[in-house]
Design a protein around this motif. Structure first.
Motif, PDB file in Angstrom:
ATOM      1  N   GLN A 182       3.725  -9.410  17.556  1.00 57.08           N
ATOM      2  CA  GLN A 182       4.020 -10.546  18.438  1.00 57.08           C
ATOM      3  C   GLN A 182       3.185 -10.451  19.722  1.00 57.08           C
ATOM      4  OE1 GLN A 182       5.944 -12.927  17.408  1.00 57.08           O
ATOM      5  NE2 GLN A 182       6.098 -14.176  19.250  1.00 57.08           N
ATOM      6  N   ALA A 183       3.132  -9.245  20.287  1.00 56.70           N
ATOM      7  CA  ALA A 183       2.351  -9.050  21.522  1.00 56.70           C
ATOM      8  C   ALA A 183       0.872  -9.343  21.286  1.00 56.70           C
ATOM      9  CB  ALA A 183       2.543  -7.622  22.029  1.00 56.70           C
TER      10      ALA A 183
ATOM     11  N   HIS B  65      -0.669 -12.681  22.043  1.00 53.25           N
ATOM     12  CA  HIS B  65      -0.963 -13.055  23.429  1.00 53.25           C
ATOM     13  C   HIS B  65      -1.842 -12.008  24.105  1.00 53.25           C
ATOM     14  CE1 HIS B  65       2.439 -15.399  22.240  1.00 53.25           C
ATOM     15  NE2 HIS B  65       3.231 -14.364  22.286  1.00 53.25           N
TER      16      HIS B  65
ATOM     17  N   ILE C 203       1.277  -7.502  28.951  1.00 49.64           N
ATOM     18  CA  ILE C 203       0.911  -8.752  28.290  1.00 49.64           C
ATOM     19  C   ILE C 203       1.982  -9.799  28.581  1.00 49.64           C
ATOM     20  CG2 ILE C 203       0.642  -9.860  26.021  1.00 49.64           C
ATOM     21  CD1 ILE C 203      -0.481  -7.162  25.023  1.00 49.64           C
ATOM     22  N   GLU C 204       1.571 -10.921  29.081  1.00 47.45           N
ATOM     23  CA  GLU C 204       2.519 -12.005  29.375  1.00 47.45           C
ATOM     24  C   GLU C 204       2.734 -12.841  28.117  1.00 47.45           C
ATOM     25  OE1 GLU C 204       4.013 -12.700  32.290  1.00 47.45           O
ATOM     26  OE2 GLU C 204       2.975 -11.203  33.530  1.00 47.45           O
ATOM     27  N   ALA C 205       3.979 -13.192  27.884  1.00 49.72           N
ATOM     28  CA  ALA C 205       4.301 -14.069  26.755  1.00 49.72           C
ATOM     29  C   ALA C 205       4.530 -15.484  27.279  1.00 49.72           C
ATOM     30  CB  ALA C 205       5.555 -13.566  26.046  1.00 49.72           C
TER      31      ALA C 205
ATOM     32  N   THR D 180       6.246 -19.208  27.812  1.00 49.63           N
ATOM     33  CA  THR D 180       7.629 -19.603  28.103  1.00 49.63           C
ATOM     34  C   THR D 180       8.445 -19.808  26.831  1.00 49.63           C
ATOM     35  OG1 THR D 180       6.838 -20.689  30.088  1.00 49.63           O
ATOM     36  CG2 THR D 180       9.016 -21.339  29.317  1.00 49.63           C
TER      37      THR D 180
ATOM     38  N   GLU E  41       8.222 -18.378  23.954  1.00 45.73           N
ATOM     39  CA  GLU E  41       8.665 -17.112  23.376  1.00 45.73           C
ATOM     40  C   GLU E  41       9.764 -16.473  24.222  1.00 45.73           C
ATOM     41  OE1 GLU E  41       5.594 -14.340  21.982  1.00 45.73           O
ATOM     42  OE2 GLU E  41       6.894 -12.778  22.758  1.00 45.73           O
ATOM     43  N   ALA E  42       9.636 -16.617  25.534  1.00 49.19           N
ATOM     44  CA  ALA E  42      10.670 -16.079  26.425  1.00 49.19           C
ATOM     45  C   ALA E  42      12.014 -16.728  26.128  1.00 49.19           C
ATOM     46  CB  ALA E  42      10.261 -16.314  27.883  1.00 49.19           C
ATOM     47  N   LEU E  43      11.983 -18.003  25.851  1.00 51.11           N
ATOM     48  CA  LEU E  43      13.220 -18.713  25.518  1.00 51.11           C
ATOM     49  C   LEU E  43      13.801 -18.182  24.208  1.00 51.11           C
ATOM     50  CD1 LEU E  43      15.261 -20.949  26.112  1.00 51.11           C
ATOM     51  CD2 LEU E  43      13.742 -22.565  24.963  1.00 51.11           C
TER      52      LEU E  43
ATOM     53  N   HIS F 203      13.557 -15.175  23.127  1.00 51.20           N
ATOM     54  CA  HIS F 203      14.203 -13.899  23.457  1.00 51.20           C
ATOM     55  C   HIS F 203      15.605 -14.151  23.999  1.00 51.20           C
ATOM     56  CE1 HIS F 203      10.806 -11.349  22.691  1.00 51.20           C
ATOM     57  NE2 HIS F 203      10.043 -11.988  23.547  1.00 51.20           N
ATOM     58  N   TYR F 204      15.708 -15.128  24.877  1.00 52.49           N
ATOM     59  CA  TYR F 204      17.022 -15.427  25.467  1.00 52.49           C
ATOM     60  C   TYR F 204      18.003 -15.860  24.375  1.00 52.49           C
ATOM     61  CZ  TYR F 204      20.801 -17.485  28.078  1.00 52.49           C
ATOM     62  OH  TYR F 204      22.056 -17.782  28.555  1.00 52.49           O
TER      63      TYR F 204
END
Lengths: 234, 83
Positions: free
Chosen positions: A141-142, A145, A211-213, A215, A217-219, A221-222
């Protein structure tokens, strides 16, 4: 419900990993960094991911800490979850002996109350299933990005010493202190400008990247955390 | 954790690679979610104020030393039946 773990990827297979590797290789061909002798984070991550796939079996310990933060370094002041797991990965099978659990990327079983049941059959198993992704899955996944990656222990960008460490443990990244032991046990001295050199004068390569993901993908995770039930409403 | 602002979410990876073996030895995933009215952000980046933070930190070791686990017959049967 589509399950997405901390790695964000819905499933893992050799084919999927290969696709991720191929996609990354196409998007960000391995190239040395500006410095010439320092490899780019993307190239290094690609190589590390391939090496991990070749390793076959390995041990992995996972610490999960989540809750409320009020600071820029995201340290926690109130905990909703604190869990640690000790697992052994063999190819596409994860074994967590303490929880009598066997897990693949898509499903898992756990022995409790005298029977082998789906890992989703109780709260602890559900949390393990949500939290414990295969490290190779997280890396895949990382890798997507990886072009946003930057070394945080070499050159201009230096990570805050307690970034994300809820309990103040600052043992995470080599190069955070002026004089410290690297993970290999070798004493590493960070000179001006962030160049890491070992005590024998040989220059060390950077080892920690960020490494920044995006938004989206961040959602995901939440949502994964929410679905784990650890927040009380899942 | 109530009042989550799902329009304000950040995530990042911190990956440590052993330069001697070129293997990942630490992978940290941090996922952040803002809270309505209390989170400080610069653009879409959470920089302070109250927010939910989740840290997943993997430490990897014993590469190549872990052998295939023996899955009990009953466990394998249940696993095969699951979708």
């Amino acid at each position: 419900m589509k399950r997405i773990g901390p790695g964000g990827a819905p499933g893992l297979s050799a084919a999927m990993l290969s696709l991720a590797l191929a996609a990354t290789a196409g998007a960000a061909p391995p190239q040395p960094g500006k410095d010439g002798d320092i490899p780019s984070p993307a190239a290094k991550l690609l190589e590390a991911t391939k090496n991990l796939a070749k390793a076959g079996g390995y041990r992995t310990q996972l610490e999960v800490q989540g809750g409320l933060s009020k600071t820029p370094d995201h340290a926690l002041v109130q905990f909703a979850v604190r869990q640690s797991y000790d697992g052994q990965v063999y190819r596409e099978l994860l074994h967590v002996p303490a929880m009598k659990t066997f897990k693949t990327a898509k499903k898992g079983v756990r022995y409790f109350e005298g029977y082998w049941r789906s890992v989703l059959a109780d709260r602890d198993g559900k949390m393990l299933n949500s939290f414990f992704s295969f490290p190779q899955q997280v890396l895949a996944q990382a890798l997507r990005h990886a072009k946003t990656g930057e070394w945080i222990d070499a050159g201009g960008v230096v990570a805050p010493a307690t970034d994300g460490d809820a309990d103040g443990d600052s043992s995470s990244a080599a190069g955070e202190n002026d004089d410290e032991k690297g993970a290999s046990g070798k004493t590493v001295v960070v000179g001006e400008g962030g160049d890491a050199t070992s005590t024998d004068g040989a220059r060390s390569l950077p080892r920690v990247m960020r490494i920044e993901a995006p938004t989206r993908e961040a959602l995901q995770h939440y949502i994964a955390v929410e679905n784990s039930g650890c927040l009380g409403g899942g | 954790m109530s009042g989550a602002d799902k329009t304000l979410t950040n995530a990042f990876y911190e990956i440590e690679i052993d330069p001697d073996t070129n293997l990942p030895v630490r992978i940290k995933v941090t996922a952040l979610t803002g809270r309505r009215g209390t989170t400080e952000a610069k653009g879409k980046k959470i920089v302070g104020g109250e927010h939910a933070a989740f840290h997943f930190e993997y430490r990897l070791s014993d590469f190549g030393k872990v052998e295939k686990p023996e899955v009990p017959h009953e466990a394998a049967k249940v696993l095969a039946k699951l979708r």
